[in-house]
Design an enzyme around this catalytic site. Structure first.
Site, PDB file in Angstrom:
ATOM      1  N   GLU A  38      15.035  50.524  38.665  1.00  0.00           N
ATOM      2  CA  GLU A  38      15.782  51.381  37.722  1.00  0.00           C
ATOM      3  C   GLU A  38      15.820  52.818  38.223  1.00  0.00           C
ATOM      4  O   GLU A  38      14.803  53.349  38.662  1.00  0.00           O
ATOM      5  CB  GLU A  38      15.118  51.300  36.346  1.00  0.00           C
ATOM      6  CG  GLU A  38      16.090  51.434  35.211  1.00  0.00           C
ATOM      7  CD  GLU A  38      17.088  50.275  35.159  1.00  0.00           C
ATOM      8  OE1 GLU A  38      18.197  50.433  35.691  1.00  0.00           O
ATOM      9  OE2 GLU A  38      16.746  49.230  34.596  1.00  0.00           O
ATOM     10  N   HIS A  39      17.003  53.401  38.121  1.00  0.00           N
ATOM     11  CA  HIS A  39      17.236  54.756  38.613  1.00  0.00           C
ATOM     12  C   HIS A  39      16.917  54.867  40.101  1.00  0.00           C
ATOM     13  O   HIS A  39      16.325  55.841  40.555  1.00  0.00           O
ATOM     14  CB  HIS A  39      16.441  55.787  37.799  1.00  0.00           C
ATOM     15  CG  HIS A  39      17.102  56.113  36.491  1.00  0.00           C
ATOM     16  ND1 HIS A  39      18.160  56.984  36.387  1.00  0.00           N
ATOM     17  CD2 HIS A  39      16.887  55.636  35.234  1.00  0.00           C
ATOM     18  CE1 HIS A  39      18.553  57.057  35.124  1.00  0.00           C
ATOM     19  NE2 HIS A  39      17.798  56.239  34.402  1.00  0.00           N
ATOM     20  N   ASP A  41      19.472  53.128  42.277  1.00  0.00           N
ATOM     21  CA  ASP A  41      20.711  52.746  42.991  1.00  0.00           C
ATOM     22  C   ASP A  41      21.366  53.952  43.658  1.00  0.00           C
ATOM     23  O   ASP A  41      21.831  53.879  44.793  1.00  0.00           O
ATOM     24  CB  ASP A  41      21.703  51.965  42.093  1.00  0.00           C
ATOM     25  CG  ASP A  41      22.218  52.710  40.880  1.00  0.00           C
ATOM     26  OD1 ASP A  41      21.644  53.766  40.507  1.00  0.00           O
ATOM     27  OD2 ASP A  41      23.211  52.232  40.274  1.00  0.00           O
ATOM     28  N   SER A 127      24.578  50.370  24.831  1.00  0.00           N
ATOM     29  CA  SER A 127      23.339  49.599  24.719  1.00  0.00           C
ATOM     30  C   SER A 127      22.530  49.585  25.999  1.00  0.00           C
ATOM     31  O   SER A 127      21.435  49.048  26.040  1.00  0.00           O
ATOM     32  CB  SER A 127      23.688  48.145  24.379  1.00  0.00           C
ATOM     33  OG  SER A 127      24.463  47.598  25.448  1.00  0.00           O
ATOM     34  N   SER A 132      30.715  49.647  30.014  1.00  0.00           N
ATOM     35  CA  SER A 132      31.782  50.336  30.753  1.00  0.00           C
ATOM     36  C   SER A 132      32.098  49.620  32.062  1.00  0.00           C
ATOM     37  O   SER A 132      33.268  49.436  32.408  1.00  0.00           O
ATOM     38  CB  SER A 132      31.442  51.809  30.984  1.00  0.00           C
ATOM     39  OG  SER A 132      30.197  51.935  31.581  1.00  0.00           O
ATOM     40  N   GLU A 164      34.934  55.412  37.517  1.00  0.00           N
ATOM     41  CA  GLU A 164      33.977  55.981  36.552  1.00  0.00           C
ATOM     42  C   GLU A 164      33.500  57.359  37.026  1.00  0.00           C
ATOM     43  O   GLU A 164      33.396  58.294  36.242  1.00  0.00           O
ATOM     44  CB  GLU A 164      32.795  55.027  36.342  1.00  0.00           C
ATOM     45  CG  GLU A 164      31.809  55.568  35.325  1.00  0.00           C
ATOM     46  CD  GLU A 164      31.147  54.521  34.463  1.00  0.00           C
ATOM     47  OE1 GLU A 164      31.560  53.350  34.465  1.00  0.00           O
ATOM     48  OE2 GLU A 164      30.187  54.899  33.762  1.00  0.00           O
ATOM     49  N   ASP A 176      25.875  48.666  38.231  1.00  0.00           N
ATOM     50  CA  ASP A 176      26.495  47.994  37.086  1.00  0.00           C
ATOM     51  C   ASP A 176      27.798  47.302  37.473  1.00  0.00           C
ATOM     52  O   ASP A 176      28.052  46.154  37.104  1.00  0.00           O
ATOM     53  CB  ASP A 176      26.765  48.996  35.955  1.00  0.00           C
ATOM     54  CG  ASP A 176      25.491  49.679  35.502  1.00  0.00           C
ATOM     55  OD1 ASP A 176      24.410  49.200  35.869  1.00  0.00           O
ATOM     56  OD2 ASP A 176      25.593  50.690  34.792  1.00  0.00           O
ATOM     57  N   TYR A 226      21.344  62.067  32.634  1.00  0.00           N
ATOM     58  CA  TYR A 226      21.491  61.221  33.829  1.00  0.00           C
ATOM     59  C   TYR A 226      21.845  62.101  35.034  1.00  0.00           C
ATOM     60  O   TYR A 226      21.224  62.016  36.095  1.00  0.00           O
ATOM     61  CB  TYR A 226      22.590  60.185  33.577  1.00  0.00           C
ATOM     62  CG  TYR A 226      22.782  59.169  34.672  1.00  0.00           C
ATOM     63  CD1 TYR A 226      22.054  57.975  34.675  1.00  0.00           C
ATOM     64  CD2 TYR A 226      23.687  59.380  35.700  1.00  0.00           C
ATOM     65  CE1 TYR A 226      22.239  57.028  35.674  1.00  0.00           C
ATOM     66  CE2 TYR A 226      23.869  58.444  36.699  1.00  0.00           C
ATOM     67  CZ  TYR A 226      23.153  57.267  36.681  1.00  0.00           C
ATOM     68  OH  TYR A 226      23.338  56.335  37.676  1.00  0.00           O
TER      69      TYR A 226
END
Ligand code: GLA
Length: 391
Positions: A38-39, A41, A127, A132, A164, A176, A226
Site C-alpha cells: 500500500e502506497h 505503486d 470506499s 474511479s 485520472e 487500481d 494523498y
C-alpha cells in the site's frame, strides 16, 4: 443465475427507456482489494491487488451522433460529451472520468464514435475499492467495443491512469487501473509498478476467507493528503539519491540500504520512506507466503502493513484503525488492515470461514459503539477484471 439475468433484463429495459433502443453490449470492469503493497505503486514498488465481483457495468450501443451520452442509473443523470471537443468537460461533476478517458483514447489515435452508455456501478463510491478505476477502464473498453477497435487491456489501464492524473487532476499510481483491467478470477495479481511485469498467484486461503468492511467515514481531503504523501516520498528519494545515485525510485532501496542511510532523512520524511522500503520488502514475503499456502504468515504481514500505514505513513485515521483493531481482536481473525488511499475507506480481514458471520456481527457492534455509526460489510469474490458481452 436467475437473479443475474433479471438484473440484466432490468438494465436493458432502463436503457431502452433512457435512450429509446436496446443496448448492444455489456461491458464491465472491477473494483479491487489490495492484499498488500500500500502506497508503494507510485514509488515503483510491487502491489498485490485482486479484482472483485463489485464492478462498474456499462450497457452500450452506437448512436449515430457525435456525442457520447453517459447515463448513471443511481444518479439518474446524463452527461453529454462531444467527441469533437473532448477537452471541454473537465468541469463536469458526473461524466468527467468518461470524458477524460475518451480524450486520452483520442490522443492515442483510437477512433471514437458517438454512443449511448448506461452506467451501473456496484463499487461503493469513496470506499477505497476503486470505483474511479472501474469507471475509467470500463469506459475505455466500451468506447473501443462500440467503435469496433482492437485494444490491449494493459494499454487501457495506462491510458485510464493518464486520464485520472491529467484530465481529472488526481495524481494516483497505476495499481487500481491495472487491477481493474488485468485482474483474473480467483487470482491475486502481483504487479511490479516499476516494470509493469506481473504474475497471477492463485488466491487460495484454505480455511480462511477475506472479509471486506467499509468504515463509512465521509470521504474528504483524501486527494490533498494523498498528493502530500507523494511529495514527501519524492523528497526522501531526492535525498537518498545523494547517497545512492543509481536508484530511480524508493522501491530500489532495500531495508539494509535504508538503515545505512536514513540519517540524511529527517522526521516525517524518514518515517514515510521507512514505510515504503519495508512495505516493498513485505510484498515479496507475502507473495512467497501466498504461493506456499502460509496464510498465517500472510496475515502477520498484513498486520505489519496496517501498523506501518498507521504509525509511519499516517494515512489511516481513527475510523480505519478502529475497524482494523476491532477485527484483529475477534476469534478466528488472524490479520486485518486498511486498503487503498486511506483516510477512511475499507479494511480487509483474514477470517476463518466458519467464524465469518459472527466476526461481522461482533466487529460491527464494536465499531458502532466506538465510532458512533455503522460499518458496512460486503460479500465479495475474486472475479475477472474486465468482461465484454454482445447482447
Ligand atoms: C489509491 C491510488 C493507488 C494507490 C493506493 C495506495 O488507491 O489510486 O494508485 O496509490 O491509493 O496504495
Amino acid at each position: 443465475m436467475k437473479k443475474v439475468q433479471n438484473i440484466e433484463a432490468n438494465k436493458s429495459v432502463l436503457f431502452e427507456r433512457v435512450f429509446g433502443e436496446k443496448p448492444a453490449y455489456e461491458i464491465s470492469a472491477a473494483g479491487r482489494i489490495n492484499l498488500i503493497g500500500e502506497h508503494v505503486d507510485y514509488c515503483g514498488g510491487k502491489v498485490m491487488p485482486a479484482s472483485l465481483n463489485l464492478n462498474c457495468r456499462i450497457f452500450a450501443r452506437q448512436n449515430g451522433t457525435n456525442f457520447i451520452r453517459a447515463y448513471a442509473d443511481d444518479l439518474d443523470e446524463t452527461a453529454i460529451i462531444d467527441i469533437f471537443s473532448l477537452d471541454t468537460c473537465k468541469g463536469l461533476r458526473w461524466g468527467k472520468y468518461q470524458a477524460g478517458v475518451a480524450y486520452e483514447l483520442h490522443r492515442a489515435g483510437y477512433p471514437l464514435v458517438g454512443c449511448d452508455l448506461l452506467y451501473s456501478c456496484s463499487v461503493p463510491f469513496g470506499s477505497g475499492l476503486s470505483s474511479s478505476a472501474a469507471i475509467e477502464v470500463s469506459t475505455a473498453v466500451a468506447l473501443n467495443v462500440v467503435a469496433g477497435n482492437t485494444y490491449d487491456l494493459k494499454e487501457m489501464a495506462l491510458l485510464s491512469q493518464k486520464a485520472e492524473n491529467e484530465y481529472c487532476g488526481v495524481n494516483c499510481g497505476i495499481m487500481d487501473q491495472f487491477a481493474a483491467a488485468m485482474g483474473r478470477k480467483d487470482s491475486a495479481l502481483l504487479l511490479d509498478c516499476k516494470t509493469l511485469e506481473y504474475e497471477y498467484i492463485p488466491f487460495e486461503l484454505g480455511k480462511y476467507e477475506i472479509v471486506v468492511a467499509n468504515c463509512n467515514k465521509p470521504h474528504n481531503l483524501v486527494e490533498s493528503k494523498y498528493n502530500e504523501r507523494r511529495a514527501e516520498v519524492e523528497e526522501a528519494l531526492a535525498k537518498l539519491k545523494g547517497i545512492y545515485p543509481n536508484i530511480s525510485c524508493l522501491a530500489d532501496v532495500t531495508p539494509a540500504m535504508f538503515e545505512e542511510s536514513k540519517g540524511v532523512l529527517r522526521g516525517k520524511i524518514c518515517s514515510r520512506a521507512e514505510h515504503v522500503v519495508y512495505e516493498c520488502a513485505r510484498v515479496n514475503e507475502a507473495a512467497k507466503a501466498l504461493k506456499g499456502g502460509d496464510i498465517e504468515k500472510l496475515a502477520a504481514l498484513i498486520n505489519q502493513s496496517h501498523d506501518s500505514l498507521s504509525k509511519l505513513y499516517e494515512v489511516t485515521g481513527r475510523e480505519p484503525d478502529a475497524l482494523a483493531y476491532a477485527a484483529r481482536e475477534q476469534e478466528g481473525c488472524i490479520g486485518a488492515r486498511m486498503i487503498g488511499a486511506g483516510f477512511g475507506g475499507c479494511t480487509i480481514s483474514i477470517v476463518e470461514k466458519d467464524k465469518a458471520e459472527a466476526f461481522k456481527a461482533a466487529v460491527g457492534e464494536r465499531y458502532k459503539k466506538e465510532i458512533g455509526y455503522a460499518a458496512s460489510f460486503y460479500d465479495t469474490s475474486i472475479e475477472d477484471g474486465v468482461t465484454v458481452r454482445a447482447l
